[in-house]
Design a protein around this motif. Sequence first.
Motif, PDB file in Angstrom:
ATOM      1  N   GLN A  52       0.795  -1.228   0.000  1.00  0.00           N
ATOM      2  CA  GLN A  52       0.000   0.000   0.000  1.00  0.00           C
ATOM      3  C   GLN A  52       0.829   1.281   0.000  1.00  0.00           C
ATOM      4  O   GLN A  52       0.535   2.196  -0.760  1.00  0.00           O
ATOM      5  N   ARG A  56       0.234   4.132  -2.826  1.00  0.00           N
ATOM      6  CA  ARG A  56      -0.287   5.420  -2.335  1.00  0.00           C
ATOM      7  C   ARG A  56       0.642   6.550  -2.753  1.00  0.00           C
ATOM      8  O   ARG A  56       0.192   7.604  -3.203  1.00  0.00           O
ATOM      9  N   LEU A  71      -7.589   0.790  -2.542  1.00  0.00           N
ATOM     10  CA  LEU A  71      -7.161   2.183  -2.581  1.00  0.00           C
ATOM     11  C   LEU A  71      -7.911   2.902  -3.692  1.00  0.00           C
ATOM     12  O   LEU A  71      -8.240   2.302  -4.715  1.00  0.00           O
TER      13      LEU A  71
END
Length: 83
Positions: A52, A56, A71
């Motif tokens: 992640q 991100r 996400l």
Amino acid sequence: MISHDVHGKTQRDVDLARRISELAAERGMVAEPSAVSRVEVGLDTWDAEEIQPFWRAVLGLEPHPLTDIDLVDPDGRWCVDQR
């Protein structure tokens, strides 16, 4: 296409998309891939929490409001399904 009961893409979504394409083609409709306004990326991973931070940072994504592993792009361009 997404199966909301599993918060992700399934074979039934793929089958439905193909059937929609078949029906459209039978009626003379032509696909316009350049008209796509949203891209969804599916990542098959053993550890969503581990990857992640990378996604991100690279794509400017935020946690999905309804799931603990997906996400989303706050601007609506990307959705990343990490299953």
